[in-house]
Design a protein around this motif. Structure first.
Motif, PDB file in Angstrom:
ATOM      1  N   VAL A  28       8.082  13.562  15.531  1.00  0.00           N
ATOM      2  CA  VAL A  28       7.597  12.237  15.921  1.00  0.00           C
ATOM      3  C   VAL A  28       8.069  11.898  17.333  1.00  0.00           C
ATOM      4  CG1 VAL A  28       7.606   9.769  15.387  1.00  0.00           C
ATOM      5  CG2 VAL A  28       7.662  11.457  13.527  1.00  0.00           C
ATOM      6  N   TYR A  29       7.122  11.554  18.189  1.00  0.00           N
ATOM      7  CA  TYR A  29       7.447  11.026  19.523  1.00  0.00           C
ATOM      8  C   TYR A  29       7.296   9.513  19.426  1.00  0.00           C
ATOM      9  CZ  TYR A  29       7.001  15.629  21.870  1.00  0.00           C
ATOM     10  OH  TYR A  29       7.145  16.919  22.297  1.00  0.00           O
ATOM     11  N   VAL A  76       3.156  13.298  15.529  1.00  0.00           N
ATOM     12  CA  VAL A  76       2.819  11.880  15.408  1.00  0.00           C
ATOM     13  C   VAL A  76       3.394  11.130  16.602  1.00  0.00           C
ATOM     14  CG1 VAL A  76       3.255   9.780  14.051  1.00  0.00           C
ATOM     15  CG2 VAL A  76       2.735  11.945  12.878  1.00  0.00           C
ATOM     16  N   LEU A  77       2.595  10.233  17.175  1.00  0.00           N
ATOM     17  CA  LEU A  77       3.082   9.333  18.221  1.00  0.00           C
ATOM     18  C   LEU A  77       3.144   7.930  17.631  1.00  0.00           C
ATOM     19  CD1 LEU A  77       3.830   8.778  21.226  1.00  0.00           C
ATOM     20  CD2 LEU A  77       1.379   8.549  21.687  1.00  0.00           C
ATOM     21  N   LEU A 258      -2.217  10.525  15.622  1.00  0.00           N
ATOM     22  CA  LEU A 258      -1.980  11.921  15.266  1.00  0.00           C
ATOM     23  C   LEU A 258      -2.238  12.776  16.503  1.00  0.00           C
ATOM     24  CD1 LEU A 258      -1.416  13.924  12.878  1.00  0.00           C
ATOM     25  CD2 LEU A 258      -3.912  13.993  12.529  1.00  0.00           C
ATOM     26  N   ALA A 259      -1.236  13.573  16.886  1.00  0.00           N
ATOM     27  CA  ALA A 259      -1.374  14.365  18.115  1.00  0.00           C
ATOM     28  C   ALA A 259      -2.452  15.435  17.956  1.00  0.00           C
ATOM     29  CB  ALA A 259      -0.037  14.998  18.478  1.00  0.00           C
ATOM     30  N   LYS A 260      -3.169  15.674  19.049  1.00  0.00           N
ATOM     31  CA  LYS A 260      -4.306  16.590  19.052  1.00  0.00           C
ATOM     32  C   LYS A 260      -3.934  17.993  18.554  1.00  0.00           C
ATOM     33  CE  LYS A 260      -7.757  18.239  22.357  1.00  0.00           C
ATOM     34  NZ  LYS A 260      -8.090  18.167  23.794  1.00  0.00           N
ATOM     35  N   ASN A 261      -2.776  18.476  19.009  1.00  0.00           N
ATOM     36  CA  ASN A 261      -2.384  19.842  18.646  1.00  0.00           C
ATOM     37  C   ASN A 261      -1.237  19.877  17.639  1.00  0.00           C
ATOM     38  OD1 ASN A 261      -4.226  21.198  20.507  1.00  0.00           O
ATOM     39  ND2 ASN A 261      -2.969  20.284  22.107  1.00  0.00           N
ATOM     40  N   ALA A 262      -1.193  18.868  16.793  1.00  0.00           N
ATOM     41  CA  ALA A 262      -0.098  18.742  15.826  1.00  0.00           C
ATOM     42  C   ALA A 262       0.137  20.041  15.062  1.00  0.00           C
ATOM     43  CB  ALA A 262      -0.406  17.616  14.849  1.00  0.00           C
ATOM     44  N   PRO A 263       1.315  20.679  15.256  1.00  0.00           N
ATOM     45  CA  PRO A 263       1.582  21.923  14.526  1.00  0.00           C
ATOM     46  C   PRO A 263       1.827  21.694  13.031  1.00  0.00           C
ATOM     47  CG  PRO A 263       3.468  21.329  15.918  1.00  0.00           C
ATOM     48  CD  PRO A 263       2.374  20.353  16.224  1.00  0.00           C
ATOM     49  N   GLY A 268       2.177  15.338   9.245  1.00  0.00           N
ATOM     50  CA  GLY A 268       1.950  14.176  10.103  1.00  0.00           C
ATOM     51  C   GLY A 268       1.106  13.130   9.384  1.00  0.00           C
ATOM     52  N   VAL A 269       0.033  13.597   8.756  1.00  0.00           N
ATOM     53  CA  VAL A 269      -0.827  12.669   8.010  1.00  0.00           C
ATOM     54  C   VAL A 269      -0.048  12.056   6.845  1.00  0.00           C
ATOM     55  CG1 VAL A 269      -2.911  12.481   6.592  1.00  0.00           C
ATOM     56  CG2 VAL A 269      -2.956  13.837   8.704  1.00  0.00           C
ATOM     57  N   LYS A 270       0.771  12.898   6.185  1.00  0.00           N
ATOM     58  CA  LYS A 270       1.594  12.378   5.080  1.00  0.00           C
ATOM     59  C   LYS A 270       2.506  11.258   5.561  1.00  0.00           C
ATOM     60  CE  LYS A 270       2.322  16.059   1.870  1.00  0.00           C
ATOM     61  NZ  LYS A 270       3.144  17.215   1.534  1.00  0.00           N
ATOM     62  N   LEU A 271       3.135  11.459   6.740  1.00  0.00           N
ATOM     63  CA  LEU A 271       4.035  10.435   7.273  1.00  0.00           C
ATOM     64  C   LEU A 271       3.262   9.154   7.597  1.00  0.00           C
ATOM     65  CD1 LEU A 271       6.738   9.381   8.396  1.00  0.00           C
ATOM     66  CD2 LEU A 271       6.202  10.533  10.555  1.00  0.00           C
ATOM     67  N   ILE A 272       2.110   9.322   8.239  1.00  0.00           N
ATOM     68  CA  ILE A 272       1.297   8.153   8.611  1.00  0.00           C
ATOM     69  C   ILE A 272       0.904   7.375   7.349  1.00  0.00           C
ATOM     70  CG2 ILE A 272      -0.948   7.468   9.544  1.00  0.00           C
ATOM     71  CD1 ILE A 272      -0.580   9.754  11.640  1.00  0.00           C
ATOM     72  N   GLU A 273       0.501   8.109   6.309  1.00  0.00           N
ATOM     73  CA  GLU A 273       0.118   7.433   5.054  1.00  0.00           C
ATOM     74  C   GLU A 273       1.323   6.751   4.415  1.00  0.00           C
ATOM     75  OE1 GLU A 273      -1.717  10.604   2.851  1.00  0.00           O
ATOM     76  OE2 GLU A 273      -3.680  10.268   3.808  1.00  0.00           O
ATOM     77  N   TRP A 274       2.475   7.413   4.489  1.00  0.00           N
ATOM     78  CA  TRP A 274       3.695   6.843   3.904  1.00  0.00           C
ATOM     79  C   TRP A 274       4.072   5.538   4.622  1.00  0.00           C
ATOM     80  CZ3 TRP A 274       8.675   5.675   5.487  1.00  0.00           C
ATOM     81  CH2 TRP A 274       9.628   5.508   4.470  1.00  0.00           C
ATOM     82  N   LEU A 275       3.835   5.500   5.931  1.00  0.00           N
ATOM     83  CA  LEU A 275       4.209   4.321   6.727  1.00  0.00           C
ATOM     84  C   LEU A 275       3.447   3.059   6.336  1.00  0.00           C
ATOM     85  CD1 LEU A 275       4.602   5.907  10.287  1.00  0.00           C
ATOM     86  CD2 LEU A 275       6.405   4.830   8.936  1.00  0.00           C
TER      87      LEU A 275
END
Ligand SMILES: [Fe+2]
Length: 337
Positions: A28-29, A76-77, A258-263, A268-275
Motif C-alpha cells: 500500500v502506498y 493499492v494507493l 488499484l495500481a495498474k501493475n499491481a503484483p 489489493g481488491v480484498k483490502l479495498i473491499e475490507w476497507l
C-alpha cells in the motif's frame, strides 16, 4: 537520509520475501500518516492473514508509481481528496477495481463511473464561525459572496486542493460565469490575503481577524480533542454545515485506487473491499474524524455534534471534471493576490 528514503529502503527489504514466493501480502502506498492507518492494516492482517507493507509519504507517490512502471510493487494507493485521486487516474497508474462489493457498498456518487477509484470516507468543507460574533446557525455557500460579509471571511489559498474541489463543485452546479461572479464576491469579502491552512483559519477567527472561516470537518475535531494548544481556536468557533441553495453540503473523499501493475491484485481488491466493511469503516472514520462512506456506520461523537450532514447529491466525478476550470478562475479573479 530523508525519512522517505529510509522508508523506501525499508520497503524494498520487505519486498524480498515476495520474490521468494512467501506468505500472502499486499503493498500500500499512502499519503495518510502511518499512525492513522497502521491499526487498520493490523486488523486486516488479523482478519485475512495477508501482510500489509506500507509506503507512506507526503507527496510524489503518483510520480513514483509512474517511474517504477510495470515493475512497480504498488498494489493499492490510499489517498485524500478528489484532486489527488484524479491526478492518479490522469497519470495512468490505475486500473478498474472491478469489485461487486464496492459497487454494492459505496454509493455511486462516491465512486468512479469507470471503476478506477472509490471513496472510503468523507470530509465536508464547512464554516468555522465565531461563537461571539456570528448569530446565525445556517448558511449557504452562495451567501459567502454577499456583501454583508465584507472583510469578515478567512480562507486558505484558492489553489489548494480542498478549495479547488469546493470551487469546482460551484462551477458544476452553477456554471462557469456564475462561479466567476461568486469567486469575485467571495474575494471581495476576505479579511486578509488567503494564507495558512484550515487550522490557521480557525486561529484567525478566534483572534477576531475574521468572523467566519472555511475549513474541513476533521481539523476542528482534531483541534478540539487532540491538540491542547489549538483547543481554544475550536472553542471560540462553532461549526456550521453550509449547503448549496437547493442542495447539500460539499463533501470530498478519502479514497482508494488499484495500481495498474499491481503484483498482488487479488489481495489489493480484498483490502479495498475490507476497507468498506463495517468494522474498518468505524475504525477508519473514527480515527480520522471523517464520515464513513458506508451508510449506517455510527459517527464519531464530535462529528455527530456538527448536526445532521446532508451531503450535496452532485457526483464527485463531476466535481473532478471542473477542477481545471476552477483553478483557472482562481487565477483570473486574482483570488490569492
Ligand atoms: Fe487535510
Amino acid at each position: 537520509m530523508s525519512r522517505f528514503r529510509a522508508a523506501a529502503l525499508a520497503f524494498a527489504a520487505t519486498l524480498l520475501p515476495l520474490t521468494a514466493g512467501a506468505a500472502e501480502q499486499v503493498n500500500v502506498y499512502t499519503y495518510r500518516e502511518s499512525k492513522l492507518v497502521q491499526p487498520l492494516f493490523d486488523a486486516f492482517t488479523k482478519d485475512t492473514g495477508i501482510a500489509v507493507n506500507v509506503i507512506s509519504a507526503s507527496s510524489g507517490l503518483e510520480q513514483r508509481i509512474k517511474a517504477e512502471g510495470d515493475k512497480s510493487p504498488a498494489d493499492v494507493l490510499l489517498t485524500v481528496d478528489i484532486g489527488r485521486i484524479d491526478e492518479a487516474v490522469q497519470a495512468g497508474i490505475t486500473q478498474p477495481i472491478g469489485s461487486a462489493v464496492i459497487d454494492e457498498t459505496v454509493p455511486p456518487r462516491y465512486r468512479d463511473p469507470n471503476g478506477h477509484w472509490a471513496g472510503i470516507s468523507m470530509r465536508a468543507r464547512v464554516i468555522y464561525a465565531s461563537k461571539d460574533r456570528v448569530k446565525q446557525d445556517a448558511i449557504t455557500y452562495e451567501e459567502l459572496a454577499d456583501p454583508k460579509w465584507k472583510g469578515k471571511i478567512c480562507i486558505r489559498s484558492g489553489q489548494h486542493i480542498y478549495n479547488n474541489a469546493l470551487f469546482a463543485a460551484y462551477v458544476a452546479k452553477h456554471g462557469e460565469a456564475k462561479a466567476e461572479e461568486w469567486l469575485r464576491g467571495l474575494k471581495a469579502n476576505l479579511a486578509q490575503k488567503p494564507s495558512g491552512g484550515d487550522r490557521e483559519t480557525a486561529r484567525d477567527v478566534a483572534a477576531g481577524k475574521c468572523d467566519i472561516g472555511i475549513g474541513n470537518t476533521y481539523y476542528w475535531a482534531l483541534m478540539m480533542n487532540n491538540d491542547p494548544d489549538k483547543k481554544p481556536w475550536a472553542e471560540a468557533t462553532k461549526v456550521i454545515l453550509p449547503t448549496f441553495q437547493g442542495g447539500g453540503t460539499h463533501v470530498n473523499l478519502s479514497g482508494v485506487l488499484l495500481a495498474k501493475n499491481a503484483p498482488n491484485k487479488a489481495n489489493g481488491v480484498k483490502l479495498i473491499e475490507w476497507l468498506v466493511g463495517e468494522k474498518a469503516q468505524q475504525i477508519y472514520a473514527d480515527a480520522n474524524y471523517e464520515y464513513p462512506i458506508r451508510p449506517g456506520v455510527p459517527l464519531n461523537p464530535t462529528i455527530a455534534g456538527y448536526g445532521k450532514l446532508t451531503a450535496d447529491p452532485l457526483p464527485i466525478a463531476q466535481i473532478a471534471a471542473q477542477r481545471k476550470t476552477a483553478s483557472t478562475l482562481v487565477d483570473k479573479v486574482g483570488f490569492d493576490n
